[in-house]
Design a protein around this motif. Sequence first.
Motif, PDB file in Angstrom:
ATOM      1  N   SER A  74      -4.862  -4.246   5.797  1.00  0.00           N
ATOM      2  CA  SER A  74      -3.462  -3.964   6.103  1.00  0.00           C
ATOM      3  C   SER A  74      -3.009  -4.882   7.244  1.00  0.00           C
ATOM      4  N   GLU A  75      -1.681  -4.796   7.610  1.00  0.00           N
ATOM      5  CA  GLU A  75      -1.121  -5.635   8.660  1.00  0.00           C
ATOM      6  C   GLU A  75      -1.849  -5.406   9.995  1.00  0.00           C
ATOM      7  N   TYR A 106       1.332  10.315  -4.197  1.00  0.00           N
ATOM      8  CA  TYR A 106       0.013   9.941  -4.707  1.00  0.00           C
ATOM      9  C   TYR A 106      -0.217  10.343  -6.167  1.00  0.00           C
ATOM     10  N   LEU A 119       1.470   7.680  -8.101  1.00  0.00           N
ATOM     11  CA  LEU A 119       0.705   6.434  -8.167  1.00  0.00           C
ATOM     12  C   LEU A 119      -0.431   6.553  -9.180  1.00  0.00           C
ATOM     13  N   ALA A 139      -6.804  -0.993   3.341  1.00  0.00           N
ATOM     14  CA  ALA A 139      -5.711  -0.271   2.680  1.00  0.00           C
ATOM     15  C   ALA A 139      -5.715  -0.612   1.196  1.00  0.00           C
ATOM     16  N   ARG A 140      -5.186   0.286   0.416  1.00  0.00           N
ATOM     17  CA  ARG A 140      -5.212   0.082  -1.026  1.00  0.00           C
ATOM     18  C   ARG A 140      -3.864  -0.457  -1.474  1.00  0.00           C
ATOM     19  N   TYR A 179      -1.144  -1.804  -4.211  1.00  0.00           N
ATOM     20  CA  TYR A 179      -0.758  -1.644  -5.612  1.00  0.00           C
ATOM     21  C   TYR A 179       0.030  -2.864  -6.069  1.00  0.00           C
ATOM     22  N   GLU A 185       3.943  12.936   0.444  1.00  0.00           N
ATOM     23  CA  GLU A 185       2.710  12.380  -0.105  1.00  0.00           C
ATOM     24  C   GLU A 185       2.240  13.155  -1.326  1.00  0.00           C
ATOM     25  N   HIS A 213       0.844  -1.195   0.000  1.00  0.00           N
ATOM     26  CA  HIS A 213       0.000   0.000   0.000  1.00  0.00           C
ATOM     27  C   HIS A 213       0.874   1.238   0.000  1.00  0.00           C
ATOM     28  N   GLY A 214       0.248   2.386  -0.196  1.00  0.00           N
ATOM     29  CA  GLY A 214       0.979   3.642  -0.380  1.00  0.00           C
ATOM     30  C   GLY A 214       1.955   3.925   0.749  1.00  0.00           C
ATOM     31  N   TYR A 215       1.507   3.727   1.973  1.00  0.00           N
ATOM     32  CA  TYR A 215       2.382   4.037   3.106  1.00  0.00           C
ATOM     33  C   TYR A 215       3.575   3.105   3.130  1.00  0.00           C
ATOM     34  N   MET A 236       6.172   4.213   0.719  1.00  0.00           N
ATOM     35  CA  MET A 236       6.962   5.323   1.246  1.00  0.00           C
ATOM     36  C   MET A 236       8.011   4.805   2.241  1.00  0.00           C
ATOM     37  N   GLN A 237       7.538   3.888   3.130  1.00  0.00           N
ATOM     38  CA  GLN A 237       8.476   3.315   4.111  1.00  0.00           C
ATOM     39  C   GLN A 237       9.612   2.584   3.415  1.00  0.00           C
ATOM     40  N   ARG A 260      12.101   4.933   2.032  1.00  0.00           N
ATOM     41  CA  ARG A 260      12.866   5.602   3.094  1.00  0.00           C
ATOM     42  C   ARG A 260      13.875   4.634   3.706  1.00  0.00           C
TER      43      ARG A 260
END
Lengths: 110, 864
Positions: free
Chosen positions: A70-71, A51, A54, A76-77, A79, A47, A27-29, A32-33, A36
């Motif tokens: 999600s976990e 986004y 994406l 959660a979306r 991809y 963000e 997912h998007g987050y 990002m993680q 990073r």
Amino acid sequence: MTHKPLELLPGTLDTLILRSLQRGPLHGYAIMQALRDRSDEILQVGESSLYPALQRLLLNGWVKAEWGASENNRRARYYTLTAPGRKQLASERADLERMMAAIRQVLETA
Amino acid sequence: MSKLLRRIQYLFRRNRMEADLAEEMEFHRAMLAREFPDGAGAARAWGNTTLAREDSRAVWLGPWLEGFWRDLSYGVRGLARERGFTAVALSALAIAIGLNTALFTVFNAIALRPWPVKDPGRVVNVLRRIGSGSRAGGLDGFGVAEWRYLTEHTKAFTGLLLTRNGERVEVDRRPLSLTWVTGNYFSVLGVEMARGRGFLPEEDRAQAPEAVAVLNYGTWRNDFGGDPSIVGKTVRLDEVPFTIVGVAPETFTGTSPLRVDFWAPLSARRVLRPHDAEVLPWLTSLDHCCSSMAGRLAPGFTREQGASEVELLMGQLHGKSEHEGGGAVITSGTALLESPDSQEHQVVPALAAMFAAMTLVLLLACANVGNLLLARAAARRTEIAVRLSLGGSRGRLIRQLLVESFTLALAAAALGLALAWSAPAAIAARLEPENAFGLTPDWRVCAYTASLAILACLAFGLAPAIQATHGRIAGALKREAPLRFSRLPLRSVLLAAQVAISVMLLAGAGLMVRGLQHAQHQDPGFRIDQVTVASLELPAAAYSGQRAKIFTSQLQNALAETGGLPASGLASDVPMENSRTFTDIRRTGEPPGRERIVQMHDVTGGYFEVLRIPLVAGRNFTPGDAGRQVVLLNETAARSFFGADSPVGKTIESAGKTWEVAGVAKDAHTTDPGAIAPTVYWPMTGRFNLPHVLIADAGAASRERIAAIVRGLEPKGRVVFAPLSDNLRSQLEPARYAAMLAGALGLLALALASIGMSGVFAYMVRQRTREIGLRMALGAHPAQVVRMILASHLRALAWGLAVGLAGASAASRLLRSMMNGVSPFDPLAYAGVFALLIAAAAAASAIPARRAARVDPLTALRWE
């Protein structure tokens, strides 16, 4: 020691996202993680660039998006890389590596 | 390609996609908050939500569309802020677009929309051209015998059909209308019945007629309560039992613009009118004409091939020597051309005039809004200049101004479409309650409206947008109004155009009103006052054909024998009833083929006495003329066939017989108030129908006696009396509506023009406030200032007036047929136009002029 976060070179973000999706749907987050963490916190993707990027990948048909859990059991979306996305990643990656080699060469010799 | 598809998909599923994005970003934020419990870190890592969302949207919309979107919302905001401007511009445009759309809806219904049949593109009207070469006349249909021959021999058509409408029948004392059709009507058209079936070929045989009928869907629902078991039931039409075999689908209301309640096979006419000796010859003889023919073209055949085949077959049928062959014409299968003789000649010029007027109204609205936009752009000079100086490209600015105009036009189109949705049906119901048009706007109407909106947007928006972004930035920033205008300022041109268009519309309206007045007061050539018309109502089934003839002569004798009755006369049709019967005649001695078309009335000698139409030569009809071959001509016919010679005693040829001219009657408007056509009067025999009785000075007592005479001849008979002047009134009804409509359009034009003018004047005052202040400070009188303001546009007004007058006098030639003999240069009509326009201009300038006169010199000079 922590590094100062850097802005990404234009055009590289799409390739990096595709690369982070190669191991499986995220997912998007998590994307990002991943960016990073794998760059030792040098690459901080805001963000407001993640986004739109994406959406661009969706528009080009290189990824597809599906809702899942999600976990921590939130909606959660996720991809997923598509076949054209894989092809795109391969060619972009080759281009990017040639570009970076060229930059390094210029920086070291000039 | 797939990228474009995904973009389009996005447009349709936008709400869903944006909700997804919002939820996903919400999730992202929640995760961030978990990872960085201190708020500062989260805010830093987060970034700009709105920007992220806008950028995401931009990805999908693409750069061009995104810009358009931004311009659109900017334009909407701007329009919402300036409510006064928006209201005026929107209503002007909406009315203009709405009127155009309404008219187009009517046009679409009668001329463009194909019949609701299977594969309508292959279904065509087949018409015959009367006469040939230079003397080619109007269009006509075919006789039943001709149709039979064509059907048997055609290769170009998979089927040909014949229709004849306008038969009135009574069902449970309600008058309904019946259309005769060939047995193959529904199968050739490919109409699937809602209930039951269409006709079978064996149901339409002249020698073995069957009393069967198909019901119109609306009639079935309204007059028969939607009876689900109607098929197979018996319905009495004029007391004759007919079996209902089917109900037509809701969408199919026939192939003519007239209302149809029943369809029945041609041959069933023998059952409905058993005493009419003309029916069998009508079904079988080559001498009888004319019904409307349509056909379905066979695969691989073109319209031209179909037409030449019909010409060839008609030539074969009638023999080469006959002049009958004529030409054949094939047109699209729409209602307008279905019955050419009656429809085309009236509808097409009226529609053309209306279209011209509506186009003018639209142009006027465009000029108007264009001028308002110019004034608005002038008020926004500073904004535009700032944007230009900050590096905004001129193309970008023009685009934005155009998008604003487009928003306006689109909103106006939506309002106009709503207007068009309700208006035409209401108008049509008043004008022609008999018709059965489908007047709901369809895709053609919507497309027409949309293209009107786009054209209008370009017409009123482009020039102001170009002009507004033109010119020097520095001057505009300093609000330095240019003291000199360019040689032909757009504003003046638009103003002149507005005046010109208003003059044309007003003059047209004025002329039509004058024509109406003239018609009401003109001498019809015969007496109208104190003439009573007695119409007979007898059982129609019994009184047709031979029986009608006998009744007519009995009535004639009875009226003559009864003493003490006022003067009376019989006539096949009532004067000014607008019923026309034509025949073609030639002078004896002229070769066959030289026939010319004349109007015909069957009358007795009493007709001329009651109506006081003098005979200028020869003698009147006498009772003994009924079986003899004599006719009377009117002066126009006498001149046209015999020139300066006296026709009395000479002969004419008609329907294969020779007729002696007994006399010449003075010209009179016995058919309509328009031009007098060549007319032939035949001795009354009752060969067409039952006669009307015209009575001079009928008091109640003599009316009762006449009614008694009719009852004496036929106990079931009834007589209806009505003053003849009623006919004149109903004759003028369409003209009255036309004049009303034209007057309303003219007033609308005047209102639009006044709004436009006052907009221009107000703008001028605003633009020249500084100058006005300066002049007043130097001692100018307010009246002088007002005069100065008006003078600068006097030239535009004068030009508009001149062009408008020229246009009006040209257009009035088109209107001549509706003007009943009023000159296109009627001074009273034009004087009225001038007076109205000057009043409007004065009103339009009053408010801005007052504002100008009240400008305070000190404030004005300090104004920046």
